[in-house]
Structure formats: C-alpha cells, structure tokens
Design an enzyme around this catalytic site. Sequence first.
Site, short mmCIF file in Angstrom:
data_model
loop_
_atom_site.label_atom_id
_atom_site.label_comp_id
_atom_site.label_asym_id
_atom_site.label_seq_id
_atom_site.Cartn_x
_atom_site.Cartn_y
_atom_site.Cartn_z
CD GLU A 262 -18.39 27.67 -54.92
OE1 GLU A 262 -17.25 27.28 -54.66
OE2 GLU A 262 -18.67 28.85 -55.19
CB CYS A 463 -16.68 32.42 -55.88
SG CYS A 463 -14.90 32.52 -55.62
CG ASN A 590 -15.63 32.33 -50.23
OD1 ASN A 590 -15.21 31.30 -49.72
ND2 ASN A 590 -15.41 32.63 -51.51
CD GLU A 591 -11.34 32.29 -52.05
OE1 GLU A 591 -10.82 31.24 -51.65
OE2 GLU A 591 -11.32 32.65 -53.24
O1 AHR Z 1 -13.58 25.87 -54.51
C1 AHR Z 1 -13.68 26.64 -55.66
C2 AHR Z 1 -13.48 28.11 -55.37
O2 AHR Z 1 -12.20 28.31 -54.86
C3 AHR Z 1 -14.38 28.70 -54.34
O3 AHR Z 1 -15.57 29.13 -54.85
C4 AHR Z 1 -13.60 29.87 -53.84
O4 AHR Z 1 -13.92 30.17 -52.51
C5 AHR Z 1 -12.19 29.47 -54.08
O5 AHR Z 1 -11.51 30.44 -54.76
#
Ligand code: AHR
Length: 862
Positions: A262, A463, A590-591
């Site tokens: 990320e 995120c 994503n979550e």
């Molecule tokens: O890994 C860091 C963050 O943790 C990621 O962006 C998100 O998906 C999670 O909340």
Amino acid sequence: MKQTILFFALLAFAFTQHTFADAPDSAYLFSYATVKNNGKNGLHYAWSIDRKNWNGIGPEFRFLFSDFGTWGSQKRLLTPFLFQDQQGTWHAIWSLNEQVGQFAHAQTSDLYTWDPQSYPEVMIDGNVTMPEVTYQPNAKNYRITWLSQTNGLQKIFKTTTTDFKKYTPTVEASENDRMYAREEVLIDGEKQTGTVTKVPWQFIDGLIRFYELSKYHEKQRAERLTDDAGRFAGLTELTAEITADGENRKAISNMLIGVFFEDINYAADGGLYAELVQNRGFEYTPADIKFRDKNWNSKKAWSFTGNQEFVIDTVAPVHPHQKHYAVLTIAKIGEALQNEGFDGIPLKAGDKYHFSVFVRGLDGAKGKLLVRLVDPNGKVYAAGTTPSAGAHWKKLELVLTAKEGTDNAQLQLIPQFTGKVALDLVSLFPQKTFKERRNGLRADLAQAIADMHPRFVRFPGGCLAHGDGLHNIYRWKNTIGPLESRKPDRNIWNYHQSMGLGYFEYFQFCEDIGAEPLPVVAAGVPCQNSSTGGYGQQGGIPMCEMDQYVQDILDLIEWANGDKNTYWGKKRAEAGHPEPFNLKYLGIGNEDLITDIFEERFTLIFNAIKEKHPEITVIGTVGPFSEGTDYRVGWEIASKLQVPLVDEHYYQPPGWYLNNQDFYDRYDRSKPKVYLGEYATHLPGRKLTVETALCDALHLLNVERNADVVSMTSYAPLLAKHGHTQWNPDLIYFSNTDIFLTPDYYVQQLFGQNPGDEYIPTRIKLSANDPEVRKRVASSLVRDHKTGDYILKLANLLPVDVRANIPLTALPEFKKEATLTVLKGGIEEEKVTPTVSPTEVNADFRYQLPAYSFSVIRFKLN
Ligand code: AHR
C-alpha cells in the site's frame, strides 16, 4: 481451545443456575450514552427490578458504537433513543454531532448484535438533536421527531417511516408530536438520561452474558509473552513427541503467502518508486495534507537561487493532468532551480542516473540547461548539459554519472540563457533500478520483497484504494500511460501520489518476481472514515455513474488480459507489454462499511465481472475486524452471492493469536474461501519484536492447518520510511540508503520460502498437561510437490526448550541431509536474523526447540 470450552461450560452453568433459580420474569432496561470522551463511548445499559435502583451492566461498556465519520473527531453516539417495533425488533436512533442534518439508525433483535447503521439525511439546513420514535397505530408507521437549530432558532421537525429505510419528506412539527420520553436515573451515583423499557428477563440475562464474555475475551487478549517470567516460574525443560498422521493428508492452497503493498508511509513516492526528485511535476497542493502546512504546495522541495521568486503557472501545460509547472526568470546565467529530493538525493560512486525534464522557452528564450548534482556545500558530484529547448514543450534527457557517493545531494537546473523558461516533470532515476527497468523500482527494496517469495502482490491499498471520499477513489486509468499524462492525487495518508508507480509498474513488478497481481478496486464506495466533504461518511458513487464505474473495472481486465489489438490491450502493448499479464484475481472493496449502499454497488460490480469474465476470481470484503457487524453481514452477503473469496482484516494483540488458534478450524468449508489480506500482531507502542514474530508464526501455523479454507494471506503494511511513517508496525523499514528487516519479516520469508500444497496432520504429545503450556507449542508439516520436499515448521513460545522426539515413520523414507532454519531471541529483541544450517534427519529424529523460537526443517525424500 480446551480452556475456552471450560469457560463456556462454567458460564452456561452459572447462568443456568441464575436464570432458573430466582430470576424475575421481566425487568426494566435503561439505555443511555454518557458525555464522556466527547460522546464516543457508545450505547450503555442498566437494569432495575423496581425502576428505582439501577444496576449498570459494566458501566461505560459499549453495546453499540457509532460508525459515523472520521476517527478522532467523529464516531459519536449522542442522546440515543431505544425503541421496540411492532414485530419485536429493537431500534436505536441517535444524534451524530451538533452540526449535521442526519440522525443514525441501527436495529437488533437481541440488543447487542446490531445490523448495519444508516444515517438518513433529514435536514438540508439545520442539525438533528434528541431524536425520538413513536408508533402511530392509525397510520401504521413510525414517527421520528427531533429538535433542530435553524438560523439560531430551535424548532421541532418530523418524518415517518415504515421500515427505517425510506422516510417521508421532513416537515415542521409541533410540541404535540414530541413525547419527551427520556428519563433521568441514577447509576453508580451519577445522573444519566435515557429511555426505560420493560423487557423479559432473558434480554437482561443475554446482555449480562454478552458483557461477561467480552470481558473474558479482553482478558485473553491481554496475555503477553513478556509476562511469562511470572506465569511460567518453575517451568523447566519439556519433552515432546511429535508424530505425523500420514493417512489424513489434505490438499492446501499453494498461494498462501503474498504481500500487500500500500502507498502508506512513503512506500511509493520516496520509497519503492525509484524517482529521486520530490514533487517533480509541481503538483503538490495544501489539500494533500488537509491544509495543515502552507509550505506543502507546488513549490515543496524546490528552491531558486535567483533574485526573482520562481512562479507556478497553469496556462498550456504539458498535459491537462499535470496542470502546474514552474516558470523561472533568469536574470544572470548561473541562477539555479534546486530540488532537495526526498530528504536528500542519495548517490553511489560510479553509478549512472537518468535525468529528464520538459522545457519550454517563453518570450523567445531558448537554450540548454546545465544539470548538476551538488551537496549543500556546493561540491559537484555529477554534471551534464541538455540539448537545447525552444518555444514548445520538449522533453530533454541526459545521463549523469556520480563521481563519488553521498546521502545528501541536491539536483540543480541551471539554464544557460537569460529570460523566462518553463519547466515540468523534472525527473532523476538511478539506472540500477530493480531489473534495470525504466521508471522502475528501488532495487534493494524490491529485492527484499522478492526474497519473501510472495505468490501474489495486492496493491495499491488498503484505504488508498477506496480513498478519502468519492473524489479520492483510486482510478487505475489515471495511473497508466506516459508519465506526463498520469493524474496525481492526494494520498489518503496525508501526502501526495505522483502515480509514477502505476498499474503498469505494479503488474510488471509482479511478473518480475513471479507473483500473481492482485489489484484492489473500490466497491463504488470510499473509506468508511472518509474525512473530505463535510463530516464524510461512506456514501457511494451515484448509481447513475455506476455503469461507467463498472465499465472501468471491465476495462482493467481487458487492459491486463486483452489481446494487443483490443482498445485497452493496445495501451498495455504501447507501454511495452504486448503479451497479456494474465490477471487472475481482482479485489472489490477494502474493509468497507457494509451497508445497503455498499451491497448495491458491490453486487453490481460482482455480477458484471461474473458475467463478462467468469475466469477472474473476485475477492470480496468483510470489514476491518474479525467480528462485529461488518464481518457478520459482509460474510452473509458474500455467501449469498457466492463470492469465491473474501478479504478479512484484523490487527490483534499477542493474546488474541494465542487464544484463537481454532479461529479457522470453525469455518464452514462450503462458504467462500478466505484471503486474510491484512493482519499483524500489535503491541502497545506498536514495535515488532520476537514476541510479535512468534505470534505471527503461531497464527500462520494455524492458518496452514486450515489452508483448505484460507487460500491467501498477506501481512500489513509492508513498507515504511523512517521519518514518514503514518502507521506502525510495518514489515520493512527503510531510509534513502538502508533497509531494516524486522523479526516479523523473517517469519513471512520463512513461510514464503517454504510453502506446501499438501498438509500432513501432526500431533504433539507434550510432557506438560497444563493447557497454558500446551498451547504455546505448535507444528505444521507440509509437502511441496514442486520440489518433492517435506517441510516441518515448529514454534515454541515458551521460555524453556522443548526436547522433541520426531519419529516421522508415517512418511516415506527420506534422505538424511536436511536444512534447519531457526529464528529465535529474547522476546523483546527487535533485531534478529534466522540462522540456516545443515542438519540430519532419520526415523528416530530428535530436535530441541529452543525457547522462544520458530524452526523450519526442510527435508527430501529418498
Ligand atoms: O494497513 C494499513 C491500513 O489498515 C489499510 O490501509 C486499511 O485497509 C487498514 O485499515
């Protein structure tokens, strides 16, 4: 696990006694929120038999938590109102803050298992406070009223609903519409305001049990290896017999270990992306960092030695996506525009650097540029002169060779003419990028990732993928093509994304390291903690724009896999990759907050891919935790749609991993498979030590046992630059010149380098009977059919050695030469590396598992 069963048995016994011996039929339930912690402590309950004496259920224990807005200032649950509808379902509505024209709604049947929240917007102008609900029997609907400050006046408004999903338009109401049903009661001597309802005792009983169980889990989670001196005082060396069950083998995923990249912590620009010039396109903007620093703008990292300030212009840029460029007025030859790089530009003696810039002479100015790499004392490390620039944008390039090495060079551009000149996309790359790719990756960092032997790379977030509000959703199309056509954006982690590391580069990196690409696109909704656009909140791409959004995702598949003659396949070919990338996996979401908004958009995307590209394995999402509403409802949706895989995320303390070793043993094998996309062991202070590494290892051993249902895993996050870290811990830390591999990195590497595709159950018979001791020793035996090797992994999370006898007689005959790799150390140590040595195995094999260690024994069949 046994301990858990024992606890539940005791709990059940205790409650059975309580419920049936002297429990009342019903009691009063008081629901309320306190103003503590700015209203962020959630919904609380108390009960009473006589409506006078109240018993708080774990005072300040939260039975419901608001999901609204950003962490920090939001997530508030103010003046809740609990209400039971005609069908017996409970509803809570509450006020979110003092400003927004929305209230929150959630419903539950047991008062603690809540369905997804919604935030109906009922006021265009004005806030919503003290909401309350009444059933209107004649109209057969529910009337919701609230107080609102509009233009300094407090008024009452109302709406009605039958299902708490659709609401009639808001109208002004009168005092007669209000019930003012809230009461004040005393709990632990403090006055609280809330609602009182009479409920059957089973509800109170359920709430007390829920609270007790939560407390028990909290205690489990608090277990640390650092407390072992007391816990295991007197424990001496143990013995064990570890046997394999050759009969009950099962096929497991051969994709188990991957990485999650990320762009967080300067992982891309200033990190893996080898560009050495910071803000090369003059595109930084104060909005990147929420206007916290006025110097974070188009001029960030740049300075000019001339008398006149250089200016930023936007008229006729190189490309509309790169709006800003610099204009210098050169009064005297020698005046230089300088870039400081990302904390300095590191140079290696003898290495070559590829420089490029777009230049346009203004008002007739033209000529060459002298380009130099100098240190703050003016010492010159490299110099060269570009070809001449004229009246139109032209890309000028040259190669510079560093005479000496330094960590702190600056780039200087010195026009060899006077007058006005425009400059954009100033770039400097080492030629020695990973695999010597142009626009490539930093070689040492890329190699550290490759050394983990990841079977896949998930990118670009996290995120970052779903973005900070609708306008910040990561759009892959903005990240391909010539650099000047890429569209930079704000990074959700509060810096800038140049998009120089874009989809082409990600896919190419995957190919270079033999990993499957796993791009993640937003599910049509941004981050659940979005902070842009007022108070944020999820929202979603308007449904009228969703067709185009879905098409963008289908285009991605064509770009990756289409023939070079297709529209998007051609773009890939033009970028230098005529052959398809052979994309197999695609993450959607994503979550995310699992809401109706999410479900509608996810379903649309999922069905479109399923129809047009059944060959693609779609990975869904089930929220950011290993339990709770998003996890539960996310799983329900994924199971209903038969999504092949779901992406689970959880960051847990050591005690969770120690006490949830059966987490995946409990999973239904007929449901979607799991991609554990983000996890890590978190300590207070967020350091990585031998303790965290061993907990990761223990978890992965348990996952490996369940790799028939868990197909893929990736630790999170991967990279962090010293001095620019928004999130700890991370697997690999780095500076401009060095990399620091954590103990947890080595665990990933050991699992990545020693995968299997067949699991052979093992049994550990330990000389101690104490379950607290037994749960700290674990093993996993796998076979890798590619090499034919067997791999035995052993974890010892005890402060004493375990002398093991390992008669692997159930296996075919194996060669006696084997390799032993051991990672061990003091549990608080942050710097450990595994040792690799040859060892001998035979039918009467003995191995002493060192205290606090993870060992991998790799052996071959005869
Ligand atoms: O890994 C860091 C963050 O943790 C990621 O962006 C998100 O998906 C999670 O909340």
